[in-house]
Design an enzyme around this catalytic site. Structure first.
Site, PDB file in Angstrom:
ATOM      1  N   PRO A 133       0.777  -1.244   0.000  1.00  0.00           N
ATOM      2  CA  PRO A 133       0.000   0.000   0.000  1.00  0.00           C
ATOM      3  C   PRO A 133       0.811   1.299   0.000  1.00  0.00           C
ATOM      4  CG  PRO A 133       0.011  -0.936   2.183  1.00  0.00           C
ATOM      5  CD  PRO A 133       0.735  -1.914   1.304  1.00  0.00           C
ATOM      6  N   CYS A 134       1.441   1.596  -1.129  1.00  0.00           N
ATOM      7  CA  CYS A 134       2.193   2.840  -1.261  1.00  0.00           C
ATOM      8  C   CYS A 134       1.279   4.061  -1.193  1.00  0.00           C
ATOM      9  CB  CYS A 134       3.015   2.834  -2.538  1.00  0.00           C
ATOM     10  SG  CYS A 134       2.101   2.381  -4.017  1.00  0.00           S
ATOM     11  N   HIS A 135      -0.016   3.880  -1.449  1.00  0.00           N
ATOM     12  CA  HIS A 135      -0.959   5.001  -1.376  1.00  0.00           C
ATOM     13  C   HIS A 135      -1.138   5.500   0.052  1.00  0.00           C
ATOM     14  CE1 HIS A 135      -3.426   1.401  -0.709  1.00  0.00           C
ATOM     15  NE2 HIS A 135      -4.233   2.182   0.000  1.00  0.00           N
TER      16      HIS A 135
END
Length: 177
Positions: A133-135
């Site tokens: 989850p880079c977001h």
């Protein structure tokens, strides 16, 4: 041989990549580093890993945290792999800053400090978006900059997860807008 699959999300088309057993990529179509881990001859495939990934995405886009993860094979430098390991530990519905990740890496490596910009580069090259989850990584000032899939998608993913968006903002200029 590498394989490609497709998924239609509420935020647009997603391309899935696999080495035949593990997921090596999950990209919003047209994103900044689209299919960057696809290096061999490819063919469309109906693989078990794609079925598992589609189930994971169905659960995720229903607004719930999936309780399983498809088999993943992350391809990157040792530094990138260390950053992506930290990304996987960010809980659904929470955010951290690039500086938080840099501080954690510095402590793990016995260093006085680590560059948040270097962390940003590794975060930006994550090829398995959403699942890794880079977001969920934001600027120290609440900026939503730095999402290869586009800041509009980053906003929607965080909203889907129930993140309090009142302290976050879209920068007027920045990376990956």
């Amino acid at each position: 041989m590498q394989y490609l699959g497709r998924y239609t999300s509420p935020l647009g088309a997603i391309t899935l990549g696999s080495d035949g057993e593990s997921l090596i990529g999950l990209w919003f179509d047209g994103e900044k580093f689209f299919c960057d881990k696809i290096t061999e001859d490819t063919e469309e495939g109906n693989l078990p890993v794609f079925d598992t990934t589609r189930r994971w995405l169905d659960v995720y886009f229903s607004g719930r945290a999936p309780d399983f993860t498809p088999p993943l094979k992350e391809i990157g430098s040792d530094f990138q792999l260390a950053v992506w390991q930290i990304l996987r530990a960010i809980p659904f519905g929470h955010t951290v800053t690039y500086g938080d990740i840099a501080g954690r890496l510095a402590r793990q490596r016995g260093l006085a400090r680590m560059s948040a910009q270097a962390v940003g580069g590794a975060v930006g090259h994550n090829s398995i978006s959403i699942i890794v989850p880079c977001h969920r990584v934001v600027g120290a000032n609440g900026s939503l900059t730095g999402y290869a899939g586009g800041v509009d998608k980053k906003q929607k993913l965080l909203t889907l997860e129930g993140v309090d968006m009142s302290r976050l903002f879209v920068p007027r200029r920045g990376t990956a807008l």
